[in-house]
Design a protein around this motif. Structure first.
Motif, PDB file in Angstrom:
ATOM      1  N   GLN A 198       0.840  -1.188   0.000  1.00 14.54           N
ATOM      2  CA  GLN A 198       0.000   0.000   0.000  1.00 14.54           C
ATOM      3  C   GLN A 198       0.877   1.241   0.000  1.00 14.54           C
ATOM      4  O   GLN A 198       1.814   1.357   0.771  1.00 14.54           O
ATOM      5  N   VAL A 199       0.556   2.162  -0.884  1.00 11.27           N
ATOM      6  CA  VAL A 199       1.334   3.391  -1.005  1.00 11.27           C
ATOM      7  C   VAL A 199       0.924   4.372   0.083  1.00 11.27           C
ATOM      8  O   VAL A 199      -0.259   4.587   0.335  1.00 11.27           O
ATOM      9  N   GLN A 200       1.922   4.943   0.720  1.00 14.65           N
ATOM     10  CA  GLN A 200       1.666   5.990   1.714  1.00 14.65           C
ATOM     11  C   GLN A 200       2.573   7.177   1.440  1.00 14.65           C
ATOM     12  O   GLN A 200       3.759   7.011   1.146  1.00 14.65           O
ATOM     13  N   LEU A 201       2.006   8.352   1.562  1.00 13.17           N
ATOM     14  CA  LEU A 201       2.751   9.593   1.432  1.00 13.17           C
ATOM     15  C   LEU A 201       2.486  10.422   2.677  1.00 13.17           C
ATOM     16  O   LEU A 201       1.322  10.637   3.047  1.00 13.17           O
ATOM     17  N   VAL A 202       3.538  10.909   3.296  1.00 10.63           N
ATOM     18  CA  VAL A 202       3.390  11.688   4.520  1.00 10.63           C
ATOM     19  C   VAL A 202       4.144  12.997   4.360  1.00 10.63           C
ATOM     20  O   VAL A 202       5.376  13.007   4.243  1.00 10.63           O
ATOM     21  N   GLU A 203       3.384  14.102   4.344  1.00  8.13           N
ATOM     22  CA  GLU A 203       3.997  15.420   4.232  1.00  8.13           C
ATOM     23  C   GLU A 203       4.325  15.976   5.616  1.00  8.13           C
ATOM     24  O   GLU A 203       3.651  15.653   6.602  1.00  8.13           O
TER      25      GLU A 203
ATOM     26  N   SER B 172       6.263   5.554   0.670  1.00 10.86           N
ATOM     27  CA  SER B 172       6.512   4.127   0.874  1.00 10.86           C
ATOM     28  C   SER B 172       5.492   3.333   0.079  1.00 10.86           C
ATOM     29  O   SER B 172       4.432   3.852  -0.294  1.00 10.86           O
ATOM     30  N   GLY B 173       5.829   2.083  -0.215  1.00 13.36           N
ATOM     31  CA  GLY B 173       4.885   1.179  -0.850  1.00 13.36           C
ATOM     32  C   GLY B 173       4.897   1.154  -2.355  1.00 13.36           C
ATOM     33  O   GLY B 173       4.112   0.444  -2.973  1.00 13.36           O
ATOM     34  N   ARG B 174       5.775   1.927  -2.967  1.00 13.97           N
ATOM     35  CA  ARG B 174       5.897   1.921  -4.424  1.00 13.97           C
ATOM     36  C   ARG B 174       7.359   2.172  -4.734  1.00 13.97           C
ATOM     37  O   ARG B 174       8.068   2.813  -3.963  1.00 13.97           O
ATOM     38  N   THR B 175       7.805   1.690  -5.881  1.00 11.99           N
ATOM     39  CA  THR B 175       9.196   1.961  -6.276  1.00 11.99           C
ATOM     40  C   THR B 175       9.292   3.434  -6.632  1.00 11.99           C
ATOM     41  O   THR B 175       9.109   3.848  -7.780  1.00 11.99           O
ATOM     42  N   PHE B 176       9.581   4.196  -5.636  1.00 17.77           N
ATOM     43  CA  PHE B 176       9.526   5.653  -5.687  1.00 17.77           C
ATOM     44  C   PHE B 176      10.296   6.230  -6.866  1.00 17.77           C
ATOM     45  O   PHE B 176       9.826   7.138  -7.550  1.00 17.77           O
ATOM     46  N   SER B 177      11.460   5.669  -7.122  1.00 19.65           N
ATOM     47  CA  SER B 177      12.346   6.246  -8.123  1.00 19.65           C
ATOM     48  C   SER B 177      11.835   6.105  -9.549  1.00 19.65           C
ATOM     49  O   SER B 177      12.416   6.670 -10.470  1.00 19.65           O
ATOM     50  N   ARG B 178      10.791   5.370  -9.769  1.00 15.15           N
ATOM     51  CA  ARG B 178      10.248   5.161 -11.108  1.00 15.15           C
ATOM     52  C   ARG B 178       9.144   6.148 -11.471  1.00 15.15           C
ATOM     53  O   ARG B 178       8.667   6.149 -12.615  1.00 15.15           O
ATOM     54  N   TYR B 179       8.728   6.983 -10.516  1.00 16.91           N
ATOM     55  CA  TYR B 179       7.533   7.789 -10.729  1.00 16.91           C
ATOM     56  C   TYR B 179       7.774   9.286 -10.640  1.00 16.91           C
ATOM     57  O   TYR B 179       8.559   9.760  -9.796  1.00 16.91           O
ATOM     58  N   VAL B 180       7.063  10.002 -11.489  1.00 12.81           N
ATOM     59  CA  VAL B 180       6.964  11.451 -11.341  1.00 12.81           C
ATOM     60  C   VAL B 180       6.246  11.749 -10.026  1.00 12.81           C
ATOM     61  O   VAL B 180       5.282  11.080  -9.664  1.00 12.81           O
ATOM     62  N   MET B 181       6.749  12.757  -9.332  1.00 16.54           N
ATOM     63  CA  MET B 181       6.123  13.228  -8.106  1.00 16.54           C
ATOM     64  C   MET B 181       5.680  14.673  -8.306  1.00 16.54           C
ATOM     65  O   MET B 181       6.375  15.460  -8.957  1.00 16.54           O
ATOM     66  N   GLY B 182       4.542  15.003  -7.733  1.00 17.49           N
ATOM     67  CA  GLY B 182       4.031  16.362  -7.869  1.00 17.49           C
ATOM     68  C   GLY B 182       3.653  16.958  -6.531  1.00 17.49           C
ATOM     69  O   GLY B 182       3.383  16.246  -5.557  1.00 17.49           O
ATOM     70  N   TRP B 183       3.671  18.290  -6.507  1.00 20.44           N
ATOM     71  CA  TRP B 183       3.119  19.044  -5.381  1.00 20.44           C
ATOM     72  C   TRP B 183       1.928  19.846  -5.909  1.00 20.44           C
ATOM     73  O   TRP B 183       2.013  20.461  -6.972  1.00 20.44           O
TER      74      TRP B 183
ATOM     75  N   LYS C  56      16.195   8.039  -0.153  1.00 23.75           N
ATOM     76  CA  LYS C  56      15.385   8.222   1.044  1.00 23.75           C
ATOM     77  C   LYS C  56      13.890   8.200   0.747  1.00 23.75           C
ATOM     78  O   LYS C  56      13.076   8.426   1.642  1.00 23.75           O
ATOM     79  N   ASN C  57      13.536   7.973  -0.513  1.00 29.78           N
ATOM     80  CA  ASN C  57      12.117   7.971  -0.909  1.00 29.78           C
ATOM     81  C   ASN C  57      11.408   9.242  -0.467  1.00 29.78           C
ATOM     82  O   ASN C  57      10.269   9.204   0.035  1.00 29.78           O
ATOM     83  N   THR C  58      12.058  10.356  -0.679  1.00 39.62           N
ATOM     84  CA  THR C  58      11.530  11.627  -0.193  1.00 39.62           C
ATOM     85  C   THR C  58      11.634  12.700  -1.272  1.00 39.62           C
ATOM     86  O   THR C  58      12.635  12.772  -1.987  1.00 39.62           O
ATOM     87  N   VAL C  59      10.590  13.509  -1.366  1.00 37.89           N
ATOM     88  CA  VAL C  59      10.596  14.665  -2.248  1.00 37.89           C
ATOM     89  C   VAL C  59      10.430  15.911  -1.380  1.00 37.89           C
ATOM     90  O   VAL C  59       9.749  15.876  -0.349  1.00 37.89           O
TER      91      VAL C  59
ATOM     92  N   TYR D   7      -2.755  11.638 -10.940  1.00 31.16           N
ATOM     93  CA  TYR D   7      -1.990  11.233  -9.755  1.00 31.16           C
ATOM     94  C   TYR D   7      -2.913  10.365  -8.896  1.00 31.16           C
ATOM     95  O   TYR D   7      -4.046  10.771  -8.606  1.00 31.16           O
ATOM     96  N   ASP D   8      -2.457   9.191  -8.515  1.00 28.07           N
ATOM     97  CA  ASP D   8      -3.388   8.270  -7.874  1.00 28.07           C
ATOM     98  C   ASP D   8      -3.184   8.082  -6.387  1.00 28.07           C
ATOM     99  O   ASP D   8      -4.036   7.473  -5.723  1.00 28.07           O
ATOM    100  N   TYR D   9      -2.100   8.558  -5.831  1.00 28.31           N
ATOM    101  CA  TYR D   9      -1.924   8.519  -4.387  1.00 28.31           C
ATOM    102  C   TYR D   9      -1.516   9.903  -3.893  1.00 28.31           C
ATOM    103  O   TYR D   9      -0.679  10.576  -4.518  1.00 28.31           O
ATOM    104  N   TRP D  10      -2.119  10.263  -2.756  1.00 26.66           N
ATOM    105  CA  TRP D  10      -1.927  11.603  -2.209  1.00 26.66           C
ATOM    106  C   TRP D  10      -1.589  11.515  -0.724  1.00 26.66           C
ATOM    107  O   TRP D  10      -2.045  10.614  -0.022  1.00 26.66           O
ATOM    108  N   GLY D  11      -0.818  12.492  -0.273  1.00 27.64           N
ATOM    109  CA  GLY D  11      -0.604  12.619   1.149  1.00 27.64           C
ATOM    110  C   GLY D  11      -1.791  13.275   1.828  1.00 27.64           C
ATOM    111  O   GLY D  11      -2.764  13.665   1.178  1.00 27.64           O
ATOM    112  N   GLN D  12      -1.688  13.431   3.133  1.00 29.37           N
ATOM    113  CA  GLN D  12      -2.782  14.001   3.915  1.00 29.37           C
ATOM    114  C   GLN D  12      -2.789  15.525   3.863  1.00 29.37           C
ATOM    115  O   GLN D  12      -3.782  16.149   4.250  1.00 29.37           O
ATOM    116  N   GLY D  13      -1.718  16.096   3.398  1.00 29.88           N
ATOM    117  CA  GLY D  13      -1.624  17.548   3.282  1.00 29.88           C
ATOM    118  C   GLY D  13      -0.966  18.182   4.493  1.00 29.88           C
ATOM    119  O   GLY D  13      -1.045  17.662   5.610  1.00 29.88           O
TER     120      GLY D  13
END
Length: 126
Positions: free
Chosen positions: A1-6, A25-36, A76-79, A113-119
């Motif tokens: 399960q993908v989790q994003l924590v801002e 976490s939960g996805r191969t982070f380095s393979r994906y575009v990340m957005g804000w 670090k799987n962090t943006v 974008y299919d997974y989002w953090g809590q903000g």
């Protein structure tokens, strides 16, 4: 399960700076575009910036160009979002998100974008 924590939001005076982080976490982070994205009260969620999987390509909304800087640490799987010269109109809840497809899949649309953090809340006082 993908989790994003801002983290990193807060209250700052106009002209100040903040640095947001988004741990994934939960996805191969380095393979994906990340957005804000951000959402102000009473307004739709809007695109701020995205970054390529390898971190070499970025695209900014005109409203933040020259003031905000996105970066990522795939080890670090962090943006990150460094925000300088903040303005009251930057006040919003800021969200990080993962593109729904891997690779160089770029979009400014929330639907792509299919997974989002809590903000995290960013408030800029005049």
């Amino acid at each position: 399960q993908v989790q994003l924590v801002e983290s990193g939001g807060g209250l700052v005076q106009a002209g100040g700076s903040l640095r947001l982080s988004c741990a994934a976490s939960g996805r191969t982070f380095s393979r994906y575009v990340m957005g804000w994205f951000r959402q102000a009260p009473g307004k739709e969620r809007e695109f701020v910036v995205y970054i390529s999987p390898g971190g070499t390509y970025t695209y900014y909304a005109d409203s933040v160009k020259g003031r905000f800087t996105i970066s990522r640490d795939n080890a670090k799987n962090t943006v990150y979002l460094q925000m300088n010269s903040l303005k009251p109109e930057d006040t919003a809840v800021y969200y990080c998100a993962v593109a729904r497809r891997s690779g160089d899949y770029y979009s400014r649309e929330t639907s792509e974008y299919d997974y989002w953090g809590q903000g995290t809340q960013v408030t800029v006082s005049a």
